[in-house]
Design a protein around this motif. Structure first.
Motif, PDB file in Angstrom:
ATOM      1  N   HIS A   1     -34.558  -7.869 -27.419  1.00 54.99           N
ATOM      2  CA  HIS A   1     -35.743  -7.010 -27.482  1.00 54.99           C
ATOM      3  C   HIS A   1     -35.934  -6.446 -28.889  1.00 54.99           C
ATOM      4  CE1 HIS A   1     -32.520  -4.093 -26.952  1.00 54.99           C
ATOM      5  NE2 HIS A   1     -33.348  -3.170 -27.421  1.00 54.99           N
ATOM      6  N   LEU A   2     -34.849  -6.246 -29.621  1.00 57.96           N
ATOM      7  CA  LEU A   2     -34.945  -5.714 -30.980  1.00 57.96           C
ATOM      8  C   LEU A   2     -35.690  -6.691 -31.884  1.00 57.96           C
ATOM      9  CD1 LEU A   2     -31.293  -4.355 -31.238  1.00 57.96           C
ATOM     10  CD2 LEU A   2     -33.396  -3.018 -30.885  1.00 57.96           C
TER      11      LEU A   2
ATOM     12  N   ASP B   1     -39.823  -5.336 -28.362  1.00 57.62           N
ATOM     13  CA  ASP B   1     -40.106  -4.930 -26.990  1.00 57.62           C
ATOM     14  C   ASP B   1     -39.207  -3.764 -26.588  1.00 57.62           C
ATOM     15  OD1 ASP B   1     -41.922  -7.042 -26.628  1.00 57.62           O
ATOM     16  OD2 ASP B   1     -40.368  -8.394 -25.869  1.00 57.62           O
ATOM     17  N   GLU B   2     -39.508  -3.192 -25.445  1.00 54.87           N
ATOM     18  CA  GLU B   2     -38.581  -2.249 -24.824  1.00 54.87           C
ATOM     19  C   GLU B   2     -37.346  -3.040 -24.402  1.00 54.87           C
ATOM     20  OE1 GLU B   2     -38.927   1.138 -24.385  1.00 54.87           O
ATOM     21  OE2 GLU B   2     -40.641   0.846 -25.716  1.00 54.87           O
ATOM     22  N   PRO B   3     -36.201  -2.384 -24.246  1.00 56.04           N
ATOM     23  CA  PRO B   3     -34.996  -3.127 -23.832  1.00 56.04           C
ATOM     24  C   PRO B   3     -35.224  -3.905 -22.531  1.00 56.04           C
ATOM     25  CG  PRO B   3     -34.417  -0.918 -24.523  1.00 56.04           C
ATOM     26  CD  PRO B   3     -35.925  -0.973 -24.484  1.00 56.04           C
ATOM     27  N   TYR B   4     -34.703  -5.126 -22.516  1.00 52.77           N
ATOM     28  CA  TYR B   4     -34.779  -5.948 -21.322  1.00 52.77           C
ATOM     29  C   TYR B   4     -33.740  -5.469 -20.318  1.00 52.77           C
ATOM     30  CZ  TYR B   4     -37.257  -9.000 -24.608  1.00 52.77           C
ATOM     31  OH  TYR B   4     -38.119  -9.497 -25.548  1.00 52.77           O
ATOM     32  N   THR B   5     -34.020  -5.692 -19.061  1.00 57.12           N
ATOM     33  CA  THR B   5     -33.118  -5.256 -17.998  1.00 57.12           C
ATOM     34  C   THR B   5     -32.241  -6.383 -17.470  1.00 57.12           C
ATOM     35  OG1 THR B   5     -34.820  -5.649 -16.329  1.00 57.12           O
ATOM     36  CG2 THR B   5     -34.707  -3.429 -17.286  1.00 57.12           C
TER      37      THR B   5
ATOM     38  N   ASP C   1     -35.828 -10.814 -17.046  1.00 55.00           N
ATOM     39  CA  ASP C   1     -36.821  -9.922 -17.650  1.00 55.00           C
ATOM     40  C   ASP C   1     -37.208 -10.455 -19.025  1.00 55.00           C
ATOM     41  OD1 ASP C   1     -38.487  -7.690 -18.121  1.00 55.00           O
ATOM     42  OD2 ASP C   1     -36.807  -6.519 -18.933  1.00 55.00           O
TER      43      ASP C   1
ATOM     44  N   ARG D   1     -40.995 -12.857 -20.689  1.00 54.99           N
ATOM     45  CA  ARG D   1     -41.778 -12.501 -21.876  1.00 54.99           C
ATOM     46  C   ARG D   1     -41.852 -13.632 -22.897  1.00 54.99           C
ATOM     47  NH1 ARG D   1     -41.217  -6.324 -22.022  1.00 54.99           N
ATOM     48  NH2 ARG D   1     -40.154  -5.936 -20.060  1.00 54.99           N
TER      49      ARG D   1
END
Length: 184
Positions: free
Chosen positions: A99-100, A104-108, A112, A116
């Motif tokens: 995600h960095l 993006d927001e942190p992946y779960t 997830d 994307r």
């Protein structure tokens, strides 16, 4: 004809090379691992188009381990995979940190992150649980089996659509699969 999830799994299971890659990946012991993108998409589109298998450009292994964020872990996994199956273009990435890179927001989870990826038909993946191939289609199966190139929700904006168009051109998808329908 490839129309269902069972058909897609059948395409993978009938390919000895794909099954070797899945078994080798399972032997790595990575948590929450999936192989996606062209590994699945290209095989399905080749089967639908009655084409011989495309050569692997890369084998995208996505896994999720929030305890091991050092990129050197990926390099170690790739080195082990290369010993198991030399010549396979491995690309192993811990999605807990990707995600960095992507803003993006942190992946779960690995799924997830896969949801994307750029095109809906690319947001597909398989894993091996025991001897069973499991398939996930993050945005449904219709675009994959319908040979539709459409931006995933994460890429459904002007910049994302432009990136999808560049990918189609750079990868020569229309040259390989004349039946593709672009909905970019």
């Amino acid at each position: 004809m490839v129309l269902s999830a069972q058909d897609v799994v059948g395409v993978i299971e009938s390919d000895p090379g794909a099954m070797s890659v899945l078994r080798a990946t399972a032997d790595l012991g990575l948590p929450d691992w999936w192989i996606g993108a062209g590994f699945v998409r290209n095989r399905v589109w080749d089967a639908i188009s009655n084409l011989p298998a495309s050569p692997e450009r890369d084998v995208d292994v996505a896994y999720f381990d929030p305890q091991k964020l050092d990129p050197r872990e990926d390099a170690r996994a790739e080195a082990r995979a290369m010993v198991a199956l030399p010549g396979v273009p491995w690309e192993i990435r811990n999605q807990a940190r990707m995600h960095l890179r992507n803003g993006d927001e942190p992946y779960t989870s690995a799924l997830d992150a896969i949801s994307r990826w750029p095109e809906t038909a690319t947001c597909v993946a398989v894993t091996l649980r025991g001897d069973a191939v499991r398939l996930v289609t993050c945005h449904g199966l219709a675009d994959l089996v319908g040979m539709v190139v459409r931006p995933s929700p994460a890429f459904n904006n002007a910049a994302g659509r432009a990136k999808v168009q560049r990918r189609v051109e750079a990868k020569g998808w229309l040259d390989r699969w004349a039946g593709l329908r672009l909905e970019i």
